[in-house]
Design a protein around this motif. Structure first.
Motif, PDB file in Angstrom:
ATOM      1  N   GLY A   1      27.132 -50.230 -16.051  1.00  0.00           N
ATOM      2  CA  GLY A   1      27.411 -49.961 -17.457  1.00  0.00           C
ATOM      3  C   GLY A   1      26.184 -49.791 -18.332  1.00  0.00           C
ATOM      4  O   GLY A   1      26.298 -49.502 -19.514  1.00  0.00           O
ATOM      5  N   SER A   2      24.980 -49.972 -17.753  1.00  0.00           N
ATOM      6  CA  SER A   2      23.762 -49.810 -18.554  1.00  0.00           C
ATOM      7  C   SER A   2      23.413 -48.327 -18.713  1.00  0.00           C
ATOM      8  O   SER A   2      24.011 -47.454 -18.066  1.00  0.00           O
ATOM      9  CB  SER A   2      22.598 -50.583 -17.930  1.00  0.00           C
ATOM     10  N   THR A   3      22.456 -48.047 -19.581  1.00  0.00           N
ATOM     11  CA  THR A   3      22.080 -46.666 -19.886  1.00  0.00           C
ATOM     12  C   THR A   3      20.584 -46.468 -19.656  1.00  0.00           C
ATOM     13  O   THR A   3      19.781 -47.348 -19.961  1.00  0.00           O
ATOM     14  CB  THR A   3      22.418 -46.306 -21.349  1.00  0.00           C
ATOM     15  N   VAL A   4      20.241 -45.290 -19.125  1.00  0.00           N
ATOM     16  CA  VAL A   4      18.859 -44.991 -18.740  1.00  0.00           C
ATOM     17  C   VAL A   4      18.455 -43.630 -19.297  1.00  0.00           C
ATOM     18  O   VAL A   4      19.178 -42.641 -19.129  1.00  0.00           O
ATOM     19  CB  VAL A   4      18.707 -44.980 -17.202  1.00  0.00           C
ATOM     20  N   LEU A   5      17.290 -43.578 -19.925  1.00  0.00           N
ATOM     21  CA  LEU A   5      16.710 -42.325 -20.414  1.00  0.00           C
ATOM     22  C   LEU A   5      15.585 -41.902 -19.477  1.00  0.00           C
ATOM     23  O   LEU A   5      14.650 -42.662 -19.237  1.00  0.00           O
ATOM     24  CB  LEU A   5      16.159 -42.518 -21.839  1.00  0.00           C
TER      25      LEU A   5
ATOM     26  N   PHE B   1      18.779 -46.718 -25.586  1.00  0.00           N
ATOM     27  CA  PHE B   1      19.031 -46.945 -24.160  1.00  0.00           C
ATOM     28  C   PHE B   1      18.560 -48.337 -23.741  1.00  0.00           C
ATOM     29  O   PHE B   1      17.758 -48.962 -24.422  1.00  0.00           O
ATOM     30  CB  PHE B   1      18.297 -45.882 -23.327  1.00  0.00           C
ATOM     31  N   ASP B   2      19.070 -48.772 -22.590  1.00  0.00           N
ATOM     32  CA  ASP B   2      18.616 -50.053 -22.029  1.00  0.00           C
ATOM     33  C   ASP B   2      17.283 -49.892 -21.305  1.00  0.00           C
ATOM     34  O   ASP B   2      16.435 -50.782 -21.342  1.00  0.00           O
ATOM     35  CB  ASP B   2      19.656 -50.596 -21.037  1.00  0.00           C
ATOM     36  N   PHE B   3      17.119 -48.750 -20.636  1.00  0.00           N
ATOM     37  CA  PHE B   3      15.936 -48.512 -19.807  1.00  0.00           C
ATOM     38  C   PHE B   3      15.384 -47.117 -20.073  1.00  0.00           C
ATOM     39  O   PHE B   3      16.129 -46.199 -20.411  1.00  0.00           O
ATOM     40  CB  PHE B   3      16.293 -48.606 -18.312  1.00  0.00           C
TER      41      PHE B   3
ATOM     42  N   ALA C   1      15.153 -54.989 -19.332  1.00  0.00           N
ATOM     43  CA  ALA C   1      15.102 -53.750 -20.120  1.00  0.00           C
ATOM     44  C   ALA C   1      13.655 -53.365 -20.409  1.00  0.00           C
ATOM     45  O   ALA C   1      12.795 -54.222 -20.641  1.00  0.00           O
ATOM     46  CB  ALA C   1      15.860 -53.943 -21.435  1.00  0.00           C
ATOM     47  N   GLY C   2      13.391 -52.058 -20.392  1.00  0.00           N
ATOM     48  CA  GLY C   2      12.053 -51.581 -20.683  1.00  0.00           C
ATOM     49  C   GLY C   2      11.747 -50.289 -19.961  1.00  0.00           C
ATOM     50  O   GLY C   2      12.647 -49.600 -19.465  1.00  0.00           O
ATOM     51  N   LEU C   3      10.473 -49.973 -19.886  1.00  0.00           N
ATOM     52  CA  LEU C   3       9.979 -48.749 -19.265  1.00  0.00           C
ATOM     53  C   LEU C   3       9.588 -49.004 -17.809  1.00  0.00           C
ATOM     54  O   LEU C   3       8.853 -49.954 -17.520  1.00  0.00           O
ATOM     55  CB  LEU C   3       8.754 -48.248 -20.042  1.00  0.00           C
ATOM     56  N   TYR C   4      10.053 -48.141 -16.923  1.00  0.00           N
ATOM     57  CA  TYR C   4       9.636 -48.135 -15.520  1.00  0.00           C
ATOM     58  C   TYR C   4       8.991 -46.775 -15.261  1.00  0.00           C
ATOM     59  O   TYR C   4       9.678 -45.751 -15.218  1.00  0.00           O
ATOM     60  CB  TYR C   4      10.839 -48.390 -14.600  1.00  0.00           C
ATOM     61  N   TYR C   5       7.663 -46.792 -15.131  1.00  0.00           N
ATOM     62  CA  TYR C   5       6.866 -45.572 -15.149  1.00  0.00           C
ATOM     63  C   TYR C   5       6.197 -45.372 -13.791  1.00  0.00           C
ATOM     64  O   TYR C   5       5.412 -46.219 -13.354  1.00  0.00           O
ATOM     65  CB  TYR C   5       5.801 -45.724 -16.245  1.00  0.00           C
ATOM     66  N   LEU C   6       6.504 -44.269 -13.125  1.00  0.00           N
ATOM     67  CA  LEU C   6       5.893 -43.961 -11.829  1.00  0.00           C
ATOM     68  C   LEU C   6       4.520 -43.337 -12.056  1.00  0.00           C
ATOM     69  O   LEU C   6       4.405 -42.283 -12.686  1.00  0.00           O
ATOM     70  CB  LEU C   6       6.788 -42.992 -11.048  1.00  0.00           C
ATOM     71  N   LYS C   7       3.494 -44.000 -11.563  1.00  0.00           N
ATOM     72  CA  LYS C   7       2.118 -43.529 -11.750  1.00  0.00           C
ATOM     73  C   LYS C   7       1.341 -43.688 -10.442  1.00  0.00           C
ATOM     74  O   LYS C   7       1.799 -44.331  -9.516  1.00  0.00           O
ATOM     75  CB  LYS C   7       1.401 -44.343 -12.844  1.00  0.00           C
TER      76      LYS C   7
END
Length: 205
Positions: A64-68, A129-131, A159-165
């Motif tokens: 049920g969470s939301t992701v951008l 969004f949640d994420f 919740a927060g940013l998950y950034y592939l680097k």
């Protein structure tokens, strides 16, 4: 697909079928719209599907969470994660119209009703969004202000940013002034491609 099964043994037959179909659709689309380079297309499962799913090794998006997904390009990492998390809503954005149209087509072809896609810039998105997820769109100091106000106020755990680097991010994180947690993907994947790949997490505020 054996690579996906190796690292994600709980994938269902339906999910594996969708990942295979995504690769077929992506390959066909890439012939007309350059979404990824030809060498990368030859290693699509390892360098794109698995790389996108690496986020799932760091966070389990709650039902049920939301992701951008910001700067999604050809739908990465959003489309693979939408297959992985069918009960989570994904909104994929990119400023390039032909790429978003390709994403919309692929999502429809796969029947992913938990995916929406929009041609816009991250700083113009109005929903919350949640994420937030993304794949090396810009330096953290540039990128984070674009999405800092995109979080729901009553955030879910993690919740927060998950950034592939990739590479040494010490200087980049210091420059951003952000409190970031870095996870090395070599902890999960043994392929040489992942030796320098990371997920950077910055908590929502």
């Amino acid at each position: 697909m054996n690579l996906l099964q190796h690292y994600f043994p709980d994938l269902t037959a339906q999910q594996l079928k969708l990942f295979k179909q995504l690769e077929t659709e992506f390959r066909a689309t890439n012939e007309t719209i350059n979404l990824v380079s030809r060498p990368d297309m030859e290693n699509f499962t390892e360098r794109h599907l698995l790389h996108s799913l690496a986020i799932a090794k760091v966070v389990n998006f709650p039902k049920g969470s939301t992701v951008l997904d910001v700067g999604t390009g050809g739908g990465l990492p959003g489309l693979p994660l939408a297959i992985m998390f069918p009960d989570v809503q994904f909104h994929l954005v990119d400023s390039i119209g032909k790429k978003i149209r390709a994403v919309q087509f692929m999502a429809a072809a796969l029947g992913l009703d938990n995916v929406t896609a929009e041609q816009t810039r991250a700083e113009q998105v109005r929903q919350k969004f949640d994420f937030v997820i993304s794949r090396a769109v810009a330096r953290l100091a540039t990128f984070h202000p674009w999405i800092a106000r995109r979080y729901k106020p009553q955030g879910v755990p993690g919740a927060g940013l998950y950034y592939l680097k990739g590479g040494d991010l010490t200087e980049e994180i210091a420059e951003s002034g952000l409190k970031a947690k870095v996870t090395n993907l070599s902890d999960f994947f043994s392929e040489e491609f992942y030796e320098t790949k990371k997920v950077v997490f910055v908590a929502a505020k």
